[in-house]
Scaffold this active site. Sequence first.
Site, PDB file in Angstrom:
ATOM      1  N   ASP A 455       0.824  -1.212   0.000  1.00  0.00           N
ATOM      2  CA  ASP A 455       0.000   0.000   0.000  1.00  0.00           C
ATOM      3  C   ASP A 455       0.862   1.267   0.000  1.00  0.00           C
ATOM      4  O   ASP A 455       2.067   1.221   0.277  1.00  0.00           O
ATOM      5  CB  ASP A 455      -0.902  -0.025   1.246  1.00  0.00           C
ATOM      6  CG  ASP A 455      -2.278   0.555   0.987  1.00  0.00           C
ATOM      7  OD1 ASP A 455      -2.396   1.434   0.107  1.00  0.00           O
ATOM      8  OD2 ASP A 455      -3.228   0.149   1.669  1.00  0.00           O
ATOM      9  N   ASP A 520     -10.907   1.727  -3.216  1.00  0.00           N
ATOM     10  CA  ASP A 520     -11.433   1.417  -1.886  1.00  0.00           C
ATOM     11  C   ASP A 520     -12.957   1.422  -1.891  1.00  0.00           C
ATOM     12  O   ASP A 520     -13.578   1.084  -0.878  1.00  0.00           O
ATOM     13  CB  ASP A 520     -10.919   2.444  -0.863  1.00  0.00           C
ATOM     14  CG  ASP A 520      -9.552   2.061  -0.312  1.00  0.00           C
ATOM     15  OD1 ASP A 520      -9.083   0.946  -0.607  1.00  0.00           O
ATOM     16  OD2 ASP A 520      -8.954   2.874   0.421  1.00  0.00           O
TER      17      ASP A 520
HETATM   18  C1  GLA Z   1      -5.857   1.541   2.158  1.00  0.00           C
HETATM   19  C2  GLA Z   1      -6.242   0.391   1.267  1.00  0.00           C
HETATM   20  C3  GLA Z   1      -7.281  -0.462   1.956  1.00  0.00           C
HETATM   21  C4  GLA Z   1      -6.729  -0.955   3.266  1.00  0.00           C
HETATM   22  C5  GLA Z   1      -6.292   0.211   4.118  1.00  0.00           C
HETATM   23  C6  GLA Z   1      -5.585  -0.248   5.374  1.00  0.00           C
HETATM   24  O1  GLA Z   1      -6.906   2.434   2.309  1.00  0.00           O
HETATM   25  O2  GLA Z   1      -6.706   0.846   0.038  1.00  0.00           O
HETATM   26  O3  GLA Z   1      -7.652  -1.536   1.140  1.00  0.00           O
HETATM   27  O4  GLA Z   1      -5.645  -1.820   3.025  1.00  0.00           O
HETATM   28  O5  GLA Z   1      -5.409   1.076   3.432  1.00  0.00           O
HETATM   29  O6  GLA Z   1      -5.187   0.796   6.171  1.00  0.00           O
END
Ligand code: GLA
Length: 708
Positions: A455, A520
């Site tokens: 990420d 997301d």
């Molecule tokens: C980001 C990612 C999510 C999740 C969060 C965790 O927003 O896109 O899928 O992994 O971080 O903090």
Amino acid sequence: MNASPGAVADIIVLHGARTSLVLECVAGGAPLWRYWGPALHADGAPWPPLASQRPTPSSSPDTDQPFSLFPTFGGGWFNQSALLAHRDGRDFHQAFQRCEIDWREPGRAAVVRLFDDVAALTIEVSLAMSAEDDTLTISTVLTNTGDGVLEVQWLAAGVLPLPERSANVRSFVGRHMDEFRPVEDALSRSGWRRENRRGLTSHGCFPGAVVTTPGTTHDTGLTYGVHLAWSGNHAQLIDSFDDGRFQWQMGEWLAPGEVRLGPGERLASPEMIAVCSAGGLNGVAQGFHVAARRRIAWPGGTMRPRPASLNTWEGFYFRHDQAELRQLASLAAGIGMERFVLDDGWFRGRNNDTTSLGDWTPDPAKYPEGLGDLIDYVTGLGLEFGLWVEPEMVNPDSDLLRAHPDWALELAGRPRLTARNQLVLDLTRPEVVDYLFGAIDTLLRGHPIGYLKWDHNRDLATAGGAGGRAAYHNQILAAYGLMARLRAAHPEVEIEACAGGGGRIDMGVLRHTHRFWTSDNIDAVSRLGIQRGFLQFFPPEIMGAHVGADPAHTTGRGQSMAFRAAVALPGHFGVELDLRKLDTADLARLADKVRLYKDLRGILHGGRVWLGDGEDGMVWQAHADAAETELVVLAYRADPASFGHAAPLRLPMLAAEARYRVRRVDRDADAEGQIASGARLGAIGWPMPPLRAERAVILRLTRLDGPT
Ligand code: GLA
């Protein structure tokens, strides 16, 4: 420039299967653009030099300056320059005295080397046309051959011609949870420009666009696409000429002072990938898909079927209770899932997003014996184990930053700008990269972890490296380097690129990764648009697509299990909810969809993809296997119908002369299916059932006779 009547131009020709490119070599200059478009037959007929056909317009320099492969400012070229650079205020004008062509593959790939002995620099433009997919890959290297420092403000990765009839440019805007929203601008004598300065590919300014000509549809019309394979700042522009044509440039956007080349130093641009197709938006997408597939380094060399993946994030967030996670894993295995990804929350002190990024050891409160017990349990169920990491980040509240307060990117005298309570580590420092490699390598060596969700949850700001210079460019290269080093040490591990969902989706990072977390936002209605934008550039097997909870956490909107699954099905399918909260009926429905995904993924992820718009608000997509003997068609209705009778679904991409057995596979009522010719399905269509809003139909088409 003059040419005697009857003179023959010295030309460079690259041919793809359906595309050709022609440049004319001229004495004392960069080759001139003569053509990029649908294939020209290699008829052997000579090309008259451009100079013999192009009188100089009134009130312009006596020496014509036609559009070249690498146009430069200051010598009578008044449009955008491919290079903006100077040496302490001098050498702001560049021009080439010599040109060398270095063929790498005759008729397919060449390096054009340009020498400017006055400004003391060389330019190397690499051009490669793929015979497989007609994509053209261009990149440029600038070398400072002089004594002083060369300051670079702009180096185009590539410069391409667009024809006079170019009408619109379709680019993609968005934000966190709303990626790939298409926006269409008319091309005119005014320029078009988009820039991203977020230090990451970004959610809101995708490095790519599609140019259409009048009448372009999903399947027809001369259409051009470009993409910059780069995960940082970028600029793309289209600029009109006084002969009616346009030029298209893309490259890395450089911060002031960011690139200062010392004697002998080089700046290599990212690759610009370009497609030209007479087959409309789908033709361009299909070219990009093959190009993307070619870039992926799969463990073992070939893609294995994309495992159905369970992700813990929206079901559990930071609440990691091992007993609950075991229940989740057992249920996941029970419905046929194949990979279990432990998301954020597993490491030392990480109970919310204010703390602990950088401290990559298991949280002793949640995992007193480490991750091994849970991993053993999960793998014992037959699931592969995946782990979330965010290596480039650090929270001020972390042991890492307490121990190394100078490891974050920052600018002396300026406030540290946090985002999601975090700072960005300075990866241009080798000790930072070594620490991160060590931490992740230890996890991968210690456990059977087959997958990392990597990420990057913020933009770069106050991104100063050591010495206070802008570190954007080097930061991206260092991140790629870290990924490459980890992949070399653990070649069996797959990596997912995520950046708050779709903030790092590009073909640069794709060299090191195997899946994108598309957004997301898992709401199936929102996902329809996001995924269609994604599919303009990237193939479905790397499009992370999950079945989320009802209602969706990000929008509050709820949909049936059947619809959520139908929207996730064509991508790299996953589930992201607390399975313990599903009632028995929904759990059984989901298990059915996992079975269906496994049944269809060999078709969904094998070959060409077509998007289409049906009547009355329907949207559809079709995926063919590599041999194009099997297809899956997914037709979606997001909004209520306005027609009384549902209109048939026309499928124009089928072979007209072939017969297909068409079966509806999201219900088993239609096991036998019906037979129809490709011509009939294209002209009249498949009779659709009436659908309420947020419903889908999934068809499987099998070609009954061999290819003709
Ligand atoms: C980001 C990612 C999510 C999740 C969060 C965790 O927003 O896109 O899928 O992994 O971080 O903090």
